[in-house]
Design an enzyme around this catalytic site. Structure first.
Site, PDB file in Angstrom:
ATOM      1  N   HIS A 418       0.821  -1.101  -0.003  1.00 15.49           N
ATOM      2  CA  HIS A 418      -0.135  -0.145  -0.004  1.00 15.49           C
ATOM      3  C   HIS A 418       0.826   1.288  -0.268  1.00 15.49           C
ATOM      4  CE1 HIS A 418      -3.809   1.789  -0.003  1.00 15.49           C
ATOM      5  NE2 HIS A 418      -4.286   0.984   0.702  1.00 15.49           N
ATOM      6  N   ASP A 422      -2.487   2.465  -4.367  1.00 15.28           N
ATOM      7  CA  ASP A 422      -3.676   2.476  -3.563  1.00 15.28           C
ATOM      8  C   ASP A 422      -4.657   1.722  -4.327  1.00 15.28           C
ATOM      9  OD1 ASP A 422      -2.843   4.705  -2.133  1.00 15.28           O
ATOM     10  OD2 ASP A 422      -3.346   6.179  -3.521  1.00 15.28           O
TER      11      ASP A 422
END
Length: 447
Positions: A418, A422
């Site tokens: 992450h 995204d």
């Protein structure tokens, strides 16, 4: 001119290797890609090919010595008359000279030549050491100096936590354990001065982490299992994992495989499955979302890899390995099937080469072969993501015209870093993979 031979990286997460034995002696002449030494890691054992032709001028790392990746372990002296000298040496071999290899043997630095090379070379002292200490080394990786200290003090290595790379026990760990051990033994003497003799007769012991019951068995993890455990913990600690899943209609591919896979295997000599289709689709997804083919560096940079080198998770009898198919996007479906078959066979036969274990940029995992429906993989560091393909299962599905039909469906699960991506980017990658897989019609051109 001298060329240094460095400790290779046998796997993306391997930071060091051990010299098992030297297959050449100082002063021997070697050809390009001729095997120089056996290298041992937690993952695999492989033979190190010579990067150049020349004379092995100096060996810098001895058998049994563990050194970091990139460390110089030997020097090869290149010269204009190397070929002539080598030819002269081969025409009049001395009593200790190694036999001359054929071109085919020299160009194939695989583990299947190991037995022949060991007979042709002088036995290494490390062979006896391995025979005597096999059980000890299987329990835990330790440096040679730490191993000697442990033997001198009669220590059980399972009681000592290593602070080196991949949990490797170092000299400092042994000394720290001895100091702690000593303080534990002497502490009661200070607290109970009236009964020093009783305390002195008490052997110091470390309380076991778990007391085994009568109906339980203690299994000591192998070196590979310890390495896998360390890597999985480090991966979860390093990357903020996020996961997203899509469902893919694999009906047309399933029908084509059912009709053509037997004929394909008879014609080509190797099988074809869902894996090459997924790998081809992954290459398409990487082209659409290049960030999934990258890595996050320690100085907070993102390095996007231009080559698509797909790692393939292969389950073997001793553990999981992830060899690499380099430039996977350059292969046809048939070509990918051939590469997957070849690399899986080498992995299960313990014949992976150094090149097989280097350079992967993304991993495809196939737990579906064991019948799994949904699985969430852990990222293979230092990658940005890993994709799991699960079992293709027939089930009723509502189609676009609101009819109910029996379709062959599969879940794809993407775990991604992450820090790099995204949810929108990860979903875009999976959307491209799904679109490619669902684009195949009833007829598939695998060439």
């Amino acid at each position: 001119m001298s060329t240094s031979v460095k400790m290779p990286r046998l796997g993306e997460t391997v930071a060091e290797g051990t010299i098992g034995s030297w297959l050449k002696n100082e002063g021997d002449y070697v050809e390009v890609d001729e095997s120089l030494a056996e290298i041992e890691t937690d993952k695999i054992n492989a033979e190190l090919p010579s990067p150049v032709a020349g004379r092995l001028a100096k060996i810098l790392a001895q058998p049994g010595e563990t050194v970091a990746v990139g460390t110089d372990i030997a020097l090869i002296e290149e010269s204009a008359d190397v070929s002539a000298a080598a030819a002269s040496a081969s025409s009049a071999p001395g009593p200790d000279a190694a036999p001359v290899k054929s071109d085919a043997q020299a160009a194939t630095p695989l583990l299947n030549a190991r037995d022949e090379q060991k007979v042709a070379t002088k036995p290494s002292p490390v062979a006896n050491r391995h025979g005597e200490q096999k059980e000890e080394e299987e329990r835990q990786r330790i440096s040679p100096l730490a191993r000697r200290l442990a033997r001198e003090h009669g220590l059980d290595l399972n009681d000592i936590t290593g602070t080196g790379t991949s949990g490797r026990v170092r000299k400092e760990d042994i000394m720290a354990y001895l100091e702690q051990h000593s303080s534990v033994a002497t502490a009661p003497v200070q607290q109970v001065p009236s009964a020093p003799a009783a305390v002195a007769t008490q052997p110091a012991a470390v309380a076991p982490a778990y007391i085994t019951g009568e109906d339980e068995e203690v299994v000591t993890p192998s070196r590979m299992r310890l390495s896998i455990a360390e890597h999985m913990v480090r991966s979860k600690r390093t990357s903020p994992h996020a996961t997203t899943v899509v469902e893919v209609d694999m009906t047309n591919i399933a029908r084509w495989l059912q009709q053509h896979k037997d004929e394909f295997k008879r014609r080509e000599g190797y099988g074809i499955s869902f894996v090459p289709f997924v790998m081809k689709a992954v290459c398409e997804g990487i082209r659409k979302v290049p960030l999934i083919n990258s890595t996050w560096t320690e100085d907070n940079k993102i390095i996007v890899k231009k080559r698509i080198n797909l790692g393939v998770a292969v389950a073997t009898d001793v553990g999981l390995v992830v060899p690499t198919i380099h430039d996977a996007d350059q292969y046809t479906l048939a070509g990918l099937a051939k590469q997957v078959n070849a690399i899986a066979q080498r992995a299960r036969a313990n014949k992976l080469t150094i090149q097989d274990m280097q350079g992967s940029t993304f991993v495809v995992n196939n737990p579906g072969v064991f019948g799994t429906i949904i699985s969430v993989p852990i990222i293979n560091q230092p990658h940005a993501g890993i994709l799991s393909m699960d079992a293709v299962v027939k089930r009723p599905v509502v189609t676009e015209d609101d009819a109910i039909a029996i379709r062959s469906m599969m879940y794809l699960c993407l775990s991604f870093d992450h820090r790099i991506l995204d949810g929108a980017g990860a979903a875009g990658f999976l959307q491209a993979v799904r679109a490619k897989l669902q684009s195949y019609g009833r007829e598939v051109d695998v060439y």
